[in-house]
Design an enzyme around this catalytic site. Sequence first.
Site, short mmCIF file in Angstrom:
data_model
loop_
_atom_site.label_atom_id
_atom_site.label_comp_id
_atom_site.label_asym_id
_atom_site.label_seq_id
_atom_site.Cartn_x
_atom_site.Cartn_y
_atom_site.Cartn_z
N CYS A 117 -18.06 8.90 -19.92
CA CYS A 117 -19.49 8.89 -20.26
C CYS A 117 -20.05 7.46 -20.22
O CYS A 117 -21.23 7.26 -19.89
CB CYS A 117 -19.72 9.50 -21.63
SG CYS A 117 -18.86 8.66 -22.98
N HIS A 137 -19.42 8.85 -27.80
CA HIS A 137 -20.17 9.27 -26.61
C HIS A 137 -21.27 8.25 -26.30
O HIS A 137 -21.86 7.67 -27.21
CB HIS A 137 -20.80 10.64 -26.83
CG HIS A 137 -21.27 11.31 -25.59
ND1 HIS A 137 -20.55 11.34 -24.41
CD2 HIS A 137 -22.42 12.00 -25.32
CE1 HIS A 137 -21.22 12.01 -23.49
NE2 HIS A 137 -22.35 12.41 -24.02
N ASN A 161 -28.13 13.27 -21.03
CA ASN A 161 -26.69 13.44 -21.23
C ASN A 161 -25.99 13.55 -19.87
O ASN A 161 -26.65 13.62 -18.83
CB ASN A 161 -26.44 14.69 -22.08
CG ASN A 161 -25.11 14.66 -22.80
OD1 ASN A 161 -24.32 13.73 -22.65
ND2 ASN A 161 -24.85 15.68 -23.60
#
Length: 370
Positions: free
Chosen positions: A42, A303, A324
């Site tokens: 991520c 994250h 995201n």
Amino acid sequence: MRVIIFFLFFSSVALQAQNYQFSEDINIACTPVISQGRTGTCWSFSTSSFLESEIIRLKGKPIDLSEMYTVRQIYPEKAENYIMRQGKAQFSQGGLAHDVLHSVSKYGLVPQSVYDGLDTNQTDHNHTEMVAILTAMLNRYIENPAKELSPKWKMAVSSVLDAYLGATVNEFEYDGTTFTPMSFLEMTGISPKDYITVTSFKQAPFYSTFILNIPDNFSNGSFYNVPLDELVEVTDNALKNGFSVELDVDVSEQTFSSKHGVAVIPSNDSDSKAILSEIKPEKQITQDYRQQEFENYNTTDDHLMHIVGTIKDQKGNTYYKVKNSWGTDANRNANGGYIYMSKAYFKLKAISVTVHKDALPKAIANKLNK
């Protein structure tokens, strides 16, 4: 009379239980939502998205950057850190925004069309096997059965990365022009030294820099420290002035839901389920409470995502529009893959933000000597 009382009671309850109705407030240009697949990358996907928005701001055109080119460059550095610390360090798929900026500064950028990190018949990223092999190799070298560490371990690591991600590139064609990764970087207008990471914790003096001790900070990157209200101010000022924001945040809360597309902190725990679809009162977050949740491990750096604007609900409450990297499957990701994050959630769970230095409010920039 009793019927009227019941009608008024249920009408009052219906008015209080308001399902979210969102409208856009600030919307900064960005590239489409994509998926990081079955990887822990991520940090590269979100920061690449952040840089893509920066290229749009600087050059006025979208460029799809290769996330895996950066991953390919950083893994050997992770491996060396792990080897030289004799396994007493983090070796995982994780990383932070400054790792991408470091890679960009040292190794440049390439477009996705040149380096996708996928095998010929592969459509989704999956690094499970690759990381297992790398970890086993490195641990074997650390155990050092030959009592002498051969320099060939670097070649072995590189060979595994080449096999799973592809060999790195030195020269390529893009839009009819020949580039190296460094000349491509120059063309994008990105200057890695212009970006800073800002956080808010009490273990270091405010308006200083310090190394934040979190597991994925394997490269010991420094963070600028400001009071919590100023962390929010930095983020809001950036968005109001056309800069997007890179975000490191804890998403382990029950009230972070990609399926519902919201991230919120209810004032009452009993509202934890209802608040995913209805407006409910949220907790007032203080600097002390934020610190407490960080120190007891309820807030972790698990994250990274990309803030590309703000959203308002029908009561005028503001949420960050967060891009995201979990794809756009509507069964798992609402809002086309975006999360609408409340200010309360941000204040409690944001580990840090990365912004262009020009996005800082002038008073805060002066305090940070930027």
